[in-house]
Write a protein that holds these residues in place. Sequence first.
Motif, PDB file in Angstrom:
ATOM      1  N   CYS A  18       0.830  -1.206   0.000  1.00 33.76           N
ATOM      2  CA  CYS A  18       0.000   0.000   0.000  1.00 33.76           C
ATOM      3  C   CYS A  18       0.866   1.259   0.000  1.00 33.76           C
ATOM      4  O   CYS A  18       1.806   1.374   0.762  1.00 33.76           O
ATOM      5  CB  CYS A  18      -0.891   0.000   1.239  1.00 33.76           C
ATOM      6  N   GLU A  19       0.533   2.175  -0.884  1.00 31.99           N
ATOM      7  CA  GLU A  19       1.263   3.448  -0.950  1.00 31.99           C
ATOM      8  C   GLU A  19       0.394   4.619  -0.517  1.00 31.99           C
ATOM      9  O   GLU A  19       0.696   5.773  -0.826  1.00 31.99           O
ATOM     10  CB  GLU A  19       1.772   3.683  -2.372  1.00 31.99           C
ATOM     11  N   SER A  20      -0.693   4.331   0.152  1.00 30.63           N
ATOM     12  CA  SER A  20      -1.547   5.383   0.717  1.00 30.63           C
ATOM     13  C   SER A  20      -2.028   6.401  -0.307  1.00 30.63           C
ATOM     14  O   SER A  20      -2.167   7.571   0.017  1.00 30.63           O
ATOM     15  CB  SER A  20      -0.816   6.139   1.834  1.00 30.63           C
ATOM     16  N   ASN A  21      -2.268   5.979  -1.538  1.00 38.25           N
ATOM     17  CA  ASN A  21      -2.707   6.981  -2.518  1.00 38.25           C
ATOM     18  C   ASN A  21      -4.210   7.199  -2.516  1.00 38.25           C
ATOM     19  O   ASN A  21      -4.725   8.007  -3.279  1.00 38.25           O
ATOM     20  CB  ASN A  21      -2.185   6.651  -3.908  1.00 38.25           C
ATOM     21  N   ALA A  22      -4.912   6.471  -1.651  1.00 35.92           N
ATOM     22  CA  ALA A  22      -6.298   6.791  -1.315  1.00 35.92           C
ATOM     23  C   ALA A  22      -7.333   6.582  -2.422  1.00 35.92           C
ATOM     24  O   ALA A  22      -8.440   7.087  -2.327  1.00 35.92           O
ATOM     25  CB  ALA A  22      -6.407   8.221  -0.772  1.00 35.92           C
ATOM     26  N   CYS A  24      -8.765   3.814  -2.970  1.00 41.51           N
ATOM     27  CA  CYS A  24      -9.790   2.976  -2.328  1.00 41.51           C
ATOM     28  C   CYS A  24     -10.760   3.842  -1.515  1.00 41.51           C
ATOM     29  O   CYS A  24     -11.959   3.587  -1.474  1.00 41.51           O
ATOM     30  CB  CYS A  24      -9.135   1.929  -1.435  1.00 41.51           C
ATOM     31  N   LEU A  40      -3.190   4.371   5.747  1.00 45.09           N
ATOM     32  CA  LEU A  40      -4.522   3.882   5.407  1.00 45.09           C
ATOM     33  C   LEU A  40      -5.110   3.122   6.599  1.00 45.09           C
ATOM     34  O   LEU A  40      -4.436   2.284   7.198  1.00 45.09           O
ATOM     35  CB  LEU A  40      -4.438   2.928   4.199  1.00 45.09           C
ATOM     36  N   CYS A  62      -7.153  -0.272  -7.073  1.00 44.75           N
ATOM     37  CA  CYS A  62      -5.934   0.024  -6.313  1.00 44.75           C
ATOM     38  C   CYS A  62      -4.712  -0.140  -7.217  1.00 44.75           C
ATOM     39  O   CYS A  62      -4.471  -1.218  -7.741  1.00 44.75           O
ATOM     40  CB  CYS A  62      -5.819  -0.921  -5.113  1.00 44.75           C
ATOM     41  N   ILE A  67      -5.216  -4.712  -2.173  1.00 41.72           N
ATOM     42  CA  ILE A  67      -6.426  -5.122  -1.451  1.00 41.72           C
ATOM     43  C   ILE A  67      -6.907  -6.478  -1.949  1.00 41.72           C
ATOM     44  O   ILE A  67      -7.010  -6.700  -3.155  1.00 41.72           O
ATOM     45  CB  ILE A  67      -7.556  -4.092  -1.670  1.00 41.72           C
TER      46      ILE A  67
HETATM   47  S1  SF4 Z   1      -5.762   2.249  -3.205  1.00 41.02           S
HETATM   48 FE1  SF4 Z   1      -5.843   2.064  -0.986  1.00 41.02          FE
HETATM   49  S2  SF4 Z   1      -4.895   0.068  -0.556  1.00 41.02           S
HETATM   50 FE2  SF4 Z   1      -4.338   0.628  -2.641  1.00 41.02          FE
HETATM   51  S3  SF4 Z   1      -2.349   1.607  -2.418  1.00 41.02           S
HETATM   52 FE3  SF4 Z   1      -3.906   3.218  -2.415  1.00 41.02          FE
HETATM   53  S4  SF4 Z   1      -4.373   3.545  -0.246  1.00 41.02           S
HETATM   54 FE4  SF4 Z   1      -3.284   1.586  -0.395  1.00 41.02          FE
END
Ligand code: SF4
Lengths: 73, 424
Positions: A18-22, A24, A40, A62, A67
Amino acid sequence: MSDQDAGQLKVVVDFDLCESNAVCMAVAPEVFEVRDDDFLYVLNETPGPELVEKVRESAERCPKQAITLEASP
Amino acid sequence: MTRIAIVGASLAGAHAARAIRAAGFDDEVLVVGDENHLPYDRPPLSKQFLTTNADDGHEYEKLKLRVTKEPGALDLRWRIGAKASQLDLDERALVLATGERIDFDGLVVATGSRARLLPHLLVPVEVAGRVCSLRTIDDAVRIKQLLPSDPGRLVICGAGFIGLEVASSARELGHDVSVVDVAATPLSRVMNREAAMAVADLHRGHGVDLRLGVGLSTVATDGKGSRVATVATDGKGSRVAVGLSDGSELTADLVVIGVGASPDVDWLEGNGFDLSNGLKVDPTCAAAPTVVAAGDVARWPNELYDGQYMRIEQWDNAVEMGAFAGTRLVAALNGESGYASFAPVPWFWSDQFGQKIQLAGLVTPDSQIVIGKYGDDRVVELFSNQRGVLVGALAWNRPRHAILARQLIADRASLDDAVEKLAG
Ligand code: SF4
Ligand SMILES: Cc1cc2nc3c(=O)[nH]c(=O)nc-3n(C[C@H](O)[C@H](O)[C@H](O)COP(=O)(O)OP(=O)(O)OC[C@H]3O[C@@H](n4cnc5c(N)ncnc54)[C@H](O)[C@@H]3O)c2cc1C
């Protein structure tokens, strides 16, 4: 193709990926939240049937494929 | 039997396939792709793939897209290593490079884009093996093999995202790196000047020799009288000598050309399509009644931006547009009408020197910084159109804000509202 009747599903995030790119969070804010600390948080690990499609969409969208949805015991 | 053919076995094609199945189409879905690989993910190729040291087979496994990790799940037929060389729209058939014809009922055009080479670059055969571009996993494997094991030198031509990410990865590995671009700022096609200068500072701060406003030199002629840029051997044969337009010369173990990509549309010629800058489609992604296009190859009028034509070379767009086009195609095959329009807020990220740079929407001259200032670790800048409506957001290390802003753009929020919601 839906396995909503396949029993309770559990949301699993691989935090090494996970790279916390949000992304999801944009799709399923009820389940995923990236907070100001840049981490996250999974708000609901066992979302009800009404959320399953959204969570599935989050998993597909994602960019890190971090996920997965598992059948919970 | 009804058959849907998807041409292009990559991100947009994979997500089209997923959506086609989700829409209930259960006849044949055939995916034709000219690379010798099942679909994989490209963004890591300029990032982790270059810096991590695992055996390549294993890395390829990690790059595989989900649709290929679970083969059979979507029940797709694959024709991998097969190039579509022609489309016969009237007869609803594809012609492969082998001459084989494949009939279809519905078609998804997802051939993406191909790395552009410098049209006027003359590369002598002795050094051709050391001049690369980066688009495919094969390119990335080759670059990895060519990177010297001891610190060496790279010259990167083009300060776009891919060039800058390769620069970052190569510095991380300890190599000397020069980046050369004719423009006055890096990322000149996508970013505002202030942000672009911050990117330049980031690279210089990490020891990248960034040379802006200079190109590869144009001193030689090609025999027909045209002036061409040249790279040459350094005399010892093992390194490349790169002459620059300001008269200076650089030597390198490896030259990476990162001057952008061109949509792969040659195979569509002769069908009356508008192929200038990608395949032009309508707001619902259709080029003909049961022909849709998605991803890097497609140009469409985005109704969220007053019908402005966009062709977007970004990961998320390939995913969203692929899925949209797949659903749209099944609806057309089912004889439905009244389709929705594809009107997303474009969004992408880039990772350089540990910084996560994200842009949602478009950059305009009217902007306001709501968090930090350029040079800080965290910056969020919002952009509006002339009517004061939020149309873009640029975020450094603020992914949450980028995504929240993306939603506000989709909701056509005013800049003032967005500032209030996102500041602090
Ligand atoms: S979409 Fe969600 S789970 Fe996937 S990398 Fe971004 S923050 Fe992490
Ligand atoms: C090194 C690199 C790093 C990137 N990093 C980022 C990033 O950080 N963030 C971001 O948002 N985006 C990034 N991108 C962009 C993103 O990967 C692309 O937007 C995405 O791959 C587009 O998907 P696509 O399916 O439309 O096209 P492509 O991925 O280009 O796939 C098209 C496929 O079709 C095949 N094909 C072409 N012509 C034919 C034919 N005639 N017959 C059969 N097959 C054919 C091609 O060989 C290719 O396999 C990066 C791209 C690269 C190359």
